[in-house]
Structures are given as C-alpha cells and as structure tokens.
Motif scaffolding. Structure first.
Motif, PDB file in Angstrom:
ATOM      1  N   GLY A   1       0.851  -1.201   0.257  1.00  0.00           N
ATOM      2  CA  GLY A   1       0.025  -0.041   0.046  1.00  0.00           C
ATOM      3  C   GLY A   1       0.793   1.266  -0.315  1.00  0.00           C
ATOM      4  O   GLY A   1       0.306   2.694  -0.655  1.00  0.00           O
ATOM      5  N   LEU A   2       1.393   0.864   0.792  1.00  0.00           N
ATOM      6  CA  LEU A   2       3.210   2.076   0.734  1.00  0.00           C
ATOM      7  C   LEU A   2       3.683   2.558  -0.629  1.00  0.00           C
ATOM      8  O   LEU A   2       3.575   3.852  -1.172  1.00  0.00           O
ATOM      9  N   PHE A   3       3.126   1.498  -1.288  1.00  0.00           N
ATOM     10  CA  PHE A   3       4.439   1.294  -2.248  1.00  0.00           C
ATOM     11  C   PHE A   3       3.310   2.543  -3.351  1.00  0.00           C
ATOM     12  O   PHE A   3       4.407   2.487  -4.155  1.00  0.00           O
ATOM     13  N   VAL A   4       2.579   2.418  -3.006  1.00  0.00           N
ATOM     14  CA  VAL A   4       1.250   2.904  -4.476  1.00  0.00           C
ATOM     15  C   VAL A   4       1.153   3.756  -4.200  1.00  0.00           C
ATOM     16  O   VAL A   4       1.115   4.587  -4.753  1.00  0.00           O
ATOM     17  N   VAL A   5       1.335   4.062  -3.273  1.00  0.00           N
ATOM     18  CA  VAL A   5       1.433   5.886  -3.056  1.00  0.00           C
ATOM     19  C   VAL A   5       2.887   5.953  -3.023  1.00  0.00           C
ATOM     20  O   VAL A   5       2.534   7.219  -4.152  1.00  0.00           O
ATOM     21  N   TRP A   6       3.680   5.848  -2.921  1.00  0.00           N
ATOM     22  CA  TRP A   6       5.544   6.578  -3.970  1.00  0.00           C
ATOM     23  C   TRP A   6       4.556   6.135  -5.148  1.00  0.00           C
ATOM     24  O   TRP A   6       6.067   7.102  -6.218  1.00  0.00           O
ATOM     25  N   LEU A   7       3.972   4.810  -5.419  1.00  0.00           N
ATOM     26  CA  LEU A   7       4.237   5.298  -7.197  1.00  0.00           C
ATOM     27  C   LEU A   7       3.168   6.694  -7.642  1.00  0.00           C
ATOM     28  O   LEU A   7       3.334   7.133  -9.091  1.00  0.00           O
ATOM     29  N   ARG A   8       2.596   6.541  -6.916  1.00  0.00           N
ATOM     30  CA  ARG A   8       1.194   7.625  -7.357  1.00  0.00           C
ATOM     31  C   ARG A   8       2.173   9.231  -7.105  1.00  0.00           C
ATOM     32  O   ARG A   8       1.807   9.428  -8.251  1.00  0.00           O
ATOM     33  N   TYR A   9       2.066   9.498  -6.708  1.00  0.00           N
ATOM     34  CA  TYR A   9       2.783  10.612  -5.741  1.00  0.00           C
ATOM     35  C   TYR A   9       4.474  11.192  -6.401  1.00  0.00           C
ATOM     36  O   TYR A   9       5.127  12.183  -6.367  1.00  0.00           O
ATOM     37  N   GLY A  10       5.273   9.782  -6.463  1.00  0.00           N
ATOM     38  CA  GLY A  10       6.552  10.434  -6.337  1.00  0.00           C
ATOM     39  C   GLY A  10       7.111  10.512  -7.943  1.00  0.00           C
ATOM     40  O   GLY A  10       6.528  10.265  -9.543  1.00  0.00           O
ATOM     41  N   THR A  11       7.795  11.434  -7.502  1.00  0.00           N
ATOM     42  CA  THR A  11       7.659  12.530  -9.140  1.00  0.00           C
ATOM     43  C   THR A  11       8.854  11.741  -9.891  1.00  0.00           C
ATOM     44  O   THR A  11       9.948  10.953  -9.075  1.00  0.00           O
ATOM     45  N   LYS A  12       9.501  12.053 -10.834  1.00  0.00           N
ATOM     46  CA  LYS A  12      10.955  11.506 -11.441  1.00  0.00           C
ATOM     47  C   LYS A  12      11.904  11.484 -10.942  1.00  0.00           C
ATOM     48  O   LYS A  12      13.046  10.777 -11.135  1.00  0.00           O
ATOM     49  N   GLU A  13      12.363  12.773  -9.842  1.00  0.00           N
ATOM     50  CA  GLU A  13      13.521  13.100  -9.184  1.00  0.00           C
ATOM     51  C   GLU A  13      13.256  12.307  -8.185  1.00  0.00           C
ATOM     52  O   GLU A  13      14.930  11.403  -7.938  1.00  0.00           O
ATOM     53  N   ALA A  14      12.709  11.719  -7.913  1.00  0.00           N
ATOM     54  CA  ALA A  14      11.968  10.195  -6.333  1.00  0.00           C
ATOM     55  C   ALA A  14      12.280   9.356  -7.019  1.00  0.00           C
ATOM     56  O   ALA A  14      12.690   8.077  -5.955  1.00  0.00           O
ATOM     57  N   THR A  15      11.411   8.845  -7.276  1.00  0.00           N
ATOM     58  CA  THR A  15      11.330   7.651  -8.303  1.00  0.00           C
ATOM     59  C   THR A  15      12.001   6.947  -9.645  1.00  0.00           C
ATOM     60  O   THR A  15      12.438   5.479  -9.512  1.00  0.00           O
TER      61      THR A  15
END
Length: 325
Positions: free
Chosen positions: A75-89
């Motif tokens: 679930g936290l991975f989903v949040v990371w994917l949804r709101y993570g920018t290119k710089e972060a992910t």
C-alpha cells in the motif's frame, strides 16, 4: 535499479534489471529469463516487467525494506508510485531530500491508476516466481492474495454454484473508459493523406484486417494468400486471407497469442487485396526489394541502398538484405 537489454549470442534479446553498481539482480534476471524463454513471451513483455521490478526494488532500497518481505506494505508502494516524482522514483541516484515523497492536500498524482495497476501486476508475478524458486518466503503468498468468492465477477465468468478464487489484496481502481475506435471518416482521411501505396496498404490492413502493428510489421510474403483458392500453396483456408505467425523477427516485430500450427488465418476483403496489388507494383520498381522476405519494406531505404551501391561501382548483387520497416 534500472532495466537493461540483453542480447544473447543467438541474437535473441530480453530485458533484465541492474542494481546501483550495475550488477545483474539474480532473482529478477531469473524471472525475466523465465518469462522470455519459459513462457515464450515477447521481448517487449520482459521490458515492461523489468521496468516494474526496477521500480519495486528501487522503492525497497530507498526506504530500507527487504524486497522479499516488503509485500505486506505494498500500500505504501502504491502511494510512492502515485505521488513520487521522476526525481524521487527515477533510476538516477537521488539526494536525501529528492528521494522523499511528500504529498500534501490537493497534490496531483504523477502516475495514472492503470499504470500503477500494471506495475502491481508485474511485482506480484515477480514475487510469485520467487516463492516458486524458494527465494521468497512462502508466507508472502498470503500477503499478495486473499480468498474471495466469485460474486463480483460477471455472470459469464462464474461457475456453477458458489466458487472461490485468489484475489489480489492490493488493487487500484482503474476507470473503464469505452474504446474509441477510429470512425470511417477518420480512416478515409488518413488513407487520403498517405503518400505511397505501402502506407495506404498499412492503413487498410490495420483498419479492415484488424491486425496489430507488431503482427503487420512481422508479415512475410509467404503469409499472404490473396487468392480465392490457396490449395496449391498447401493452405486449405478458403478465400483471400493472411496468416499471422509468431516468429523471431530481426526488426523486433512480435505477434500476440495464437493457436499452434501455421498461424492464425485472418480474412481480408477486396479493398485490402487491391491495396496490396498496388503496393506490389510500387515495390517492384524499387531495386533489390525482392531480396527482402518481409511484406512491409521501406521503399526510400531500398532506393538509398541501391544508389550507394552504384556509387561504389557495384554490380546488380546487393550489399546486404534490405531492412524491414
């Protein structure tokens, strides 16, 4: 973590995953080799899966999680994917601040639900393969799936009486928009905008034959049976048709699933046949076009090859086989 293409000595390609030190991630590589050679799926399929796995392993590495047991926090991975920018992910190593995902009220999603759901599907397949190979603890299976009944399935997919199935625990609701098929007017406009017979044939082949672009680009001349009766060719399919055959093509074209044998026969109408006849006449005017077994070739590239060869004082023998488009 990043995806990376691998070319074997045989010429076959697949995609794998490299870590921060550019070393192959063994577990990911084993899964992707299984997808490519064990399941006989396309190179592009391994490319997609490699991108999904790289995102998952990147998230685990940057948040201090063990990827083997991180399934309980997808679930936290989903949040990371949804709101993570290119710089972060992204694949580039971020700074401490750039690696954080801070989404306040009203923050817009970076990735769409369909993209996130596809990533989750690839991650689940990767972890399931790890469970099979004893690289991932077996209890992770219960973190990925739950037992559910079939009441949420459409009637045609239900069995007799109450039945149960494995349902993914972590899901993203994907809006189901209706398919937007090109109208006849749009197809005609695209047809009239074509500047050569080959392009007009491609438009009709996709529009009226229903072929995918990979299937069209992989067609060979032996697959085309545009005669009322093809018995003389050893084919007993009646009428004008072509065969979509899955094979390894040097241009990377790949056909989707099909029945075993000589490929999936696809009927075509008189418009496709006439467009093909005009394209054949155009193709015959290009030097060395006969040396390519592909149906679709690049006419300009063939002409350039011929001119370069003549400038070198060559004979009528081509320097090499033309490249299929």
């Amino acid at each position: 973590m990043r995806s990376f293409p691998v070319r074997l000595p045989s010429g076959t390609r697949y995609w794998t995953v490299l870590d921060e030190d550019l070393a192959v991630v063994a577990e990911a590589d084993a899964f992707l080799r299984h997808v490519r050679f064990g399941r006989d799926q396309a190179e592009l399929t391994t490319r997609t899966y490699a991108g999904h796995i790289a995102l998952f392993l990147r998230w685990c590495a940057r948040t201090g999680r063990d990827w083997r047991t991180a399934a309980e926090e997808l679930g936290l991975f989903v949040v990371w994917l949804r709101y993570g920018t290119k710089e972060a992910t992204g694949a580039d190593r971020p700074s401490t601040e750039a690696g954080l995902v801070l989404a306040g009220p009203g923050a817009e999603a970076v990735r769409k639900p369909a993209r996130i759901e596809n990533v989750l599907t690839g991650v689940r397949q990767f972890l399931l393969h790890g469970i099979t190979e004893k690289a991932v603890p077996s209890q992770v299976l219960a973190l990925l799936y739950e037992v559910a009944d079939d009441r949420d399935l459409p009637p045609e997919a239900r069995g007799e009486g109450m039945s149960y199935r494995m349902k993914a625990r972590h899901r993203v609701q994907v809006p189901r928009a209706p398919r937007d098929r090109a109208t006849d007017a749009e197809i005609v406009a695209l047809f009239l905008a074509c500047r050569c017979a080959r392009d007009r044939f491609i438009v009709l082949l996709l529009a009226r034959g229903g072929l995918r672009r990979g299937a069209a680009a992989g067609l060979r001349r032996q697959d085309v049976h545009f005669m009322p009766d093809s018995t003389a060719l050893g084919c007993h399919v009646a009428g004008s048709h072509l065969h979509v055959v899955r094979r390894e093509n040097p241009n990377g074209a790949w056909a989707k699933r099909q029945p075993p044998g000589s490929g999936q026969p696809v009927p075509v109408d008189v418009l496709v046949v006439r467009a093909y006849d005009q394209y054949v006449l155009e193709r015959m005017e290009r030097p060395h076009a006969r040396d390519s077994d592909f149906v679709l070739v690049n006419p300009q590239e063939l002409t350039d090859l011929h001119l370069r060869f003549e400038e070198r004082g060559g004979s009528s023998t081509p320097l090499g086989r033309p490249t299929a488009s």
